[in-house]
Design a protein around this motif. Structure first.
Motif, short mmCIF file in Angstrom:
data_model
loop_
_atom_site.label_atom_id
_atom_site.label_comp_id
_atom_site.label_asym_id
_atom_site.label_seq_id
_atom_site.Cartn_x
_atom_site.Cartn_y
_atom_site.Cartn_z
N HIS A 66 55.32 -8.87 86.78
CA HIS A 66 55.22 -7.91 87.87
C HIS A 66 54.66 -8.64 89.08
N ASP A 67 55.14 -8.26 90.27
CA ASP A 67 54.74 -8.96 91.48
C ASP A 67 53.25 -8.82 91.79
N ASP A 68 52.65 -7.70 91.40
CA ASP A 68 51.28 -7.43 91.80
C ASP A 68 50.26 -7.47 90.67
N PHE A 69 50.71 -7.34 89.45
CA PHE A 69 49.78 -7.25 88.33
C PHE A 69 50.21 -8.19 87.20
N ALA A 70 49.21 -8.83 86.59
CA ALA A 70 49.48 -9.73 85.48
C ALA A 70 48.39 -9.58 84.43
N PHE A 71 48.79 -9.68 83.19
CA PHE A 71 47.80 -9.65 82.10
C PHE A 71 47.23 -11.05 81.97
N THR A 72 45.92 -11.18 82.10
CA THR A 72 45.29 -12.50 82.09
C THR A 72 44.62 -12.84 80.76
N GLY A 73 44.72 -11.95 79.80
CA GLY A 73 44.12 -12.21 78.50
C GLY A 73 44.98 -13.11 77.64
N LYS B 274 45.57 -2.67 80.95
CA LYS B 274 44.44 -3.58 81.14
C LYS B 274 44.51 -4.24 82.52
N ALA B 275 45.68 -4.71 82.92
CA ALA B 275 45.82 -5.41 84.20
C ALA B 275 45.50 -4.49 85.38
N VAL B 276 46.01 -3.27 85.35
CA VAL B 276 45.80 -2.34 86.46
C VAL B 276 44.34 -1.89 86.51
N ALA C 255 46.56 3.53 76.46
CA ALA C 255 45.90 3.91 77.71
C ALA C 255 44.38 3.77 77.58
N GLN C 256 43.87 4.16 76.43
CA GLN C 256 42.43 4.13 76.23
C GLN C 256 41.92 2.73 75.88
N ILE C 257 42.59 2.05 75.00
CA ILE C 257 42.13 0.71 74.60
C ILE C 257 42.27 -0.28 75.75
N GLY C 258 43.38 -0.23 76.46
CA GLY C 258 43.58 -1.15 77.58
C GLY C 258 42.54 -0.98 78.66
N SER C 259 42.26 0.28 79.01
CA SER C 259 41.27 0.52 80.07
C SER C 259 39.86 0.21 79.59
N ALA C 260 39.57 0.48 78.33
CA ALA C 260 38.22 0.22 77.80
C ALA C 260 37.89 -1.27 77.84
N HIS C 261 38.87 -2.12 77.60
CA HIS C 261 38.62 -3.55 77.58
C HIS C 261 38.50 -4.14 78.99
N ALA C 262 38.74 -3.34 80.01
CA ALA C 262 38.51 -3.80 81.38
C ALA C 262 37.07 -3.56 81.81
N LEU C 263 36.31 -2.83 81.01
CA LEU C 263 34.93 -2.49 81.37
C LEU C 263 33.98 -3.65 81.15
N ARG C 264 32.95 -3.72 81.99
CA ARG C 264 31.85 -4.65 81.80
C ARG C 264 30.60 -3.87 81.39
N PRO C 265 29.59 -4.53 80.86
CA PRO C 265 28.39 -3.81 80.43
C PRO C 265 27.71 -3.01 81.54
#
Length: 356
Positions: free
Chosen positions: A14-21, A228-230, A64-74
């Protein structure tokens, strides 16, 4: 719509978003989704057996839930609705909390959880709570310094139906006005109980954000890489002091709205079957199989782990203490009010009449 993994398990760019994991991260995400689905299935079964008064299934919304949860920091804080079981599992919230809440043994008083706030049963109220909390973070100076690892953001989860609520729209206004560091994560599962999204909004939900003055992005909610990327991008904006973001995770509620609901009354089976082919677990499994990141041995080990989780959930339900109404009346306020005391007496008189 942002998509980085097709339903067939093929990677996209995608031009604007990439998965970096890494691929190892994705193996972990798959495990998380499998365990979340097992917990959800066990809780649903417990409700059917009369052990829970109600349950809110998440079937189909795992990515939706797992991807967004792994973007969180403490440092980040989550304000959930009542269906974010998978997010909570990633953050280590005790499973007994959810079982006790839906059993009626706990009012949702989870104050000791700093990163995951209490479930909100009233539709949409959490959006205002989250925005106010985000404004507090901003006033405390916990955003805006790109070199500060203690920078924080807020994520608030709500559904497509909640996007029609006044509280939620007021939260959008306040967030935009104050550039609050909050991410509105809308799980658009297509149905607000029995009302389809087409009846609620004449345009895609993410396009509404522009009218409030902040960015909106629509992402394939069944694609854990894209989610996760978004979410990474949206939270980075929040922590940097760039204001709110609206994410529309376009997904589907495969089961009932709650265990008191019967979706066969209002939607066609063909619709469910079409979405079954977009299953978030299936597509990630296909990709990881294709690159050799998982094999039969991994599948068997994960299935065994899910089985152990199921046993744990079934045993937990018998460890939850029953709570009397007297106790619930005592814990509404620090000091009882005249009105509350009147309600307590009325309830006691009702019980006495039942026993007579």
């Amino acid at each position: 719509m942002v998509q980085l993994l097709t339903p067939e398990g093929e990677r996209l760019t995608h031009d604007d978003f990439a998965f970096t994991g890494s691929d190892a991260d994705l193996v972990g995400y798959l495990r998380d989704m499998i365990l979340a689905r097992r917990f959800d299935a066990e809780a649903t079964a417990l409700q059917r057996h009369g052990e829970l008064g109600l349950w809110t299934p998440l079937l189909g919304q795992e990515a939706a839930q797992i991807g967004s949860a792994h973007a969180l920091r403490p440092t980040d804080v989550v304000f959930p609705s009542y269906r974010e079981h998978a997010v909570a599992m990633v953050l280590g919230v005790p499973l007994a909390n959810f079982l006790a809440l839906f059993r009626g043994s706990n009012g949702g008083d989870w104050e000791k959880l700093e990163t995951f706030r209490n479930y909100q049963i009233v539709i949409g109220c959490q959006a205002l709570h989250a925005t106010g909390y985000a404004m507090g973070i901003q006033f405390d100076g916990a955003v805006g310094n790109p070199d500060d690892a203690d920078n924080a953001g807020v994520v608030v989860y709500h559904g497509d139906g909640a996007a029609s609520q006044g509280d939620v729209n007021e939260a959008y206004v306040f967030a935009a006005s104050y550039q609050a560091p909050v991410v509105f994560f809308c799980q658009n599962n297509q149905w607000a109980i029995s009302e389809p999204i087409a009846l609620q909004s004449r345009i895609p939900l993410y396009e509404r954000a522009r009218g409030f003055g902040f960015p909106g992005v629509q992402v394939d909610g069944n694609d854990v890489l894209a989610v996760k990327a978004v979410t990474d991008w949206a939270l980075a904006r929040a922590r940097a002091g760039e204001g709110p973001t609206f994410i529309e995770a376009f997904t589907y509620r495969m089961g009932a709205h709650t265990t008191s609901d019967d979706p066969t009354k209002y939607r066609a089976s063909g619709e469910e079957e079409a979405w079954r082919g977009r299953d978030p677990i299936l597509r990630l499994r296909r990709y990881l199989r294709s690159i050799g990141a998982i094999d039969d041995a991994w599948e068997a080990e994960t299935e065994a782990e899910a089985g152990r989780l199921g046993e744990e959930v079934r045993s937990l339900i018998h460890q939850i203490p029953d709570v009397t109404m007297d106790h619930l009346f005592q814990t509404v306020y620090a000091e009882p009010t005249v009105a509350l005391e009147a309600q307590r007496r009325e309830y006691a008189e009702y019980l006495a009449g039942e026993d007579a």
